[in-house]
Design an enzyme around this catalytic site. Structure first.
Site, PDB file in Angstrom:
ATOM      1  N   ARG A 167      -2.310 -35.683 -12.821  1.00 39.33           N
ATOM      2  CA  ARG A 167      -2.346 -35.263 -11.422  1.00 39.33           C
ATOM      3  C   ARG A 167      -3.752 -35.221 -10.846  1.00 39.33           C
ATOM      4  NH1 ARG A 167       1.678 -32.448 -13.973  1.00 39.33           N
ATOM      5  NH2 ARG A 167       3.711 -32.297 -12.946  1.00 39.33           N
ATOM      6  N   TYR A 170      13.227 -40.666 -23.659  1.00 40.29           N
ATOM      7  CA  TYR A 170      13.553 -42.086 -23.557  1.00 40.29           C
ATOM      8  C   TYR A 170      14.083 -42.577 -24.907  1.00 40.29           C
ATOM      9  CZ  TYR A 170      11.389 -41.493 -19.045  1.00 40.29           C
ATOM     10  OH  TYR A 170      11.107 -41.042 -17.776  1.00 40.29           O
ATOM     11  N   LEU A 172      -1.051 -30.172 -17.265  1.00 36.92           N
ATOM     12  CA  LEU A 172      -1.663 -29.326 -16.239  1.00 36.92           C
ATOM     13  C   LEU A 172      -3.111 -28.974 -16.576  1.00 36.92           C
ATOM     14  CD1 LEU A 172       1.388 -27.023 -15.350  1.00 36.92           C
ATOM     15  CD2 LEU A 172       0.608 -29.106 -14.215  1.00 36.92           C
ATOM     16  N   PRO A 194      -0.460 -41.874 -18.615  1.00 37.30           N
ATOM     17  CA  PRO A 194       0.510 -42.761 -17.955  1.00 37.30           C
ATOM     18  C   PRO A 194       1.218 -42.040 -16.808  1.00 37.30           C
ATOM     19  CG  PRO A 194       0.750 -42.835 -20.347  1.00 37.30           C
ATOM     20  CD  PRO A 194      -0.150 -41.679 -20.046  1.00 37.30           C
ATOM     21  N   GLN A 237       1.311 -48.599 -22.175  1.00 30.23           N
ATOM     22  CA  GLN A 237       2.361 -47.803 -22.789  1.00 30.23           C
ATOM     23  C   GLN A 237       3.666 -48.603 -22.758  1.00 30.23           C
ATOM     24  OE1 GLN A 237       4.457 -44.417 -20.823  1.00 30.23           O
ATOM     25  NE2 GLN A 237       3.473 -43.169 -22.397  1.00 30.23           N
ATOM     26  N   ARG A 247       3.144 -41.726 -28.462  1.00 31.33           N
ATOM     27  CA  ARG A 247       3.383 -40.547 -27.626  1.00 31.33           C
ATOM     28  C   ARG A 247       4.734 -39.969 -27.998  1.00 31.33           C
ATOM     29  NH1 ARG A 247       2.765 -39.378 -21.056  1.00 31.33           N
ATOM     30  NH2 ARG A 247       1.608 -37.460 -21.452  1.00 31.33           N
TER      31      ARG A 247
END
Length: 360
Positions: free
Chosen positions: A324, A184, A301, A27, A103, A232
């Site tokens: 990314r 969140y 990453l 996401p 999501q 998640r």
């Protein structure tokens, strides 16, 4: 040259859904919506990954209510217009023989903030901001202090998640993910650094976990029994006194109804000290995977085919989420298949039925 058989391109079955391979799009917030509506941007952005043959495509954090948006420019699924807007995206992805999950999210005290392109901090009411909510009246750093949810507010959050899940099914999504990571709302309830309640939703770990259990049950009740449900979660907060890997494992061991855990970390404190680097979250997914009986995914990453394959080969995860690199290269999955197999045979096998059907 002998044909290799990388684990990255093995299928995986979650509940009633078989996903063709294990390199998934994570996401990624896009800040490209007006009033929560999916836009042409979402069609092109997510559709490009379908053309590029990602194993599964995840939407960005999709708000279950207007007040659950991270920013005023965030996408949502709290009304029927949103359902129709998402259906257009889902239909395109399915037309490319690809799979897509949504999501579901509520930003809690981290809502009503500026998108990165327009500033930082909380958006004032005159610019489209709103009153935020949280488990307690404890602000995230310099953000506006939230209003602590009362019993009716908590019940509405649970109902909003259930309603959003039902709309996701109607829109045609293949999978639903509950966002309890990155500080969140659900993650705020899980943490003693943000949850200072003394009622049944705060205090000890079991009480702080209560809202997550209720949301999972509400979502599970509104989606088909064979639809995968993913969670998640931030495995650690990276701050003293915050949630640790051991705490997260204990939470996960008490949860039922989840088909995969997506391991991330951080996001609930501006004081976090994240040791970011290639594969920095693998030790967390390794610990979770060793402790629970459902598959585990990890991000962080991961930028090369060889690195993604090594994650699976190490046994640290069952699925690799990439963000990314997919942004830079929507056809990353095709390149990974070529790099790991020495040829594009995987892409041919994945598409052969469609090719054969197209022959007059």
């Amino acid at each position: 040259m002998p044909r290799l058989s990388p684990r990255l391109f093995e299928p995986i079955t979650l509940n009633g859904l078989t996903i063709p391979h294990r390199l998934w799009v994570a996401p990624m917030c896009q800040y490209s919506s007006v009033d929560g509506m999916p836009s042409d941007w979402h069609l092109v952005h997510l559709g490009s990954f379908a053309i590029g043959r990602a194993g599964l495509i995840m939407t960005e954090a999709t708000a279950v209510s207007p007040e659950g948006r991270i920013s005023p420019d965030d996408v949502g699924i709290w009304n029927d217009d949103h359902t129709a807007g998402w259906r257009r995206v889902v239909d395109f992805v399915h037309g490319m023989d690809s799979l897509i999950g949504i999501q579901l999210s509520h930003a809690g005290r981290k809502a009503a903030t500026y998108p990165p392109t327009r500033g930082r901090g909380s958006v004032p009411a005159e610019e489209g901001g709103w009153i935020t909510v949280g488990p307690s009246d404890v602000a995230y750093g310099p953000f506006t202090t939230p209003v602590a949810l009362d019993a009716a507010g908590i019940a509405k959050v649970v109902e909003d998640y259930g309603d959003a899940a039902a709309r996701a099914v109607e829109a045609g999504f293949d999978l639903v993910e509950i966002h309890a990571a990155h500080g969140y709302l659900l993650g705020q309830f899980l943490s003693p650094t943000s949850n200072h309640r003394t009622d049944e939703y705060g205090g000890d770990a079991a009480s702080r976990d209560r809202l997550l259990h209720e949301v999972i049950a509400a979502v599970r009740a509104r989606i088909p029994a064979d639809m995968p449900l993913v969670l998640r979660i931030s495995a650690t907060e990276w701050v003293p006194g915050g949630v640790t890997l051991a705490d997260t494992i204990a939470t996960l061991q008490g949860i039922e109804g989840i088909d995969l855990v997506s391991v991330s970390s951080g996001g609930n404190s501006p004081d976090q000290q994240i040791p970011a680097g290639p594969g920095y979250q693998q030790p967390l997914s390794r610990g979770v995977r060793a402790a629970i009986d459902v598959p585990v995914g990890v991000a962080g990453l991961i930028t090369t085919p060889e690195q993604a394959e090594a994650v699976l080969g190490s046994g640290d995860a069952d699925v690799v989420y990439v963000a990314r690199q997919f942004l830079r290269e929507p056809t990353f999955a095709l390149r990974a298949a070529a790099a790991l197999q020495g040829e594009l045979e995987w892409a041919w096998q994945y598409n052969r039925a469609k090719y054969i059907e197209s022959i007059p």
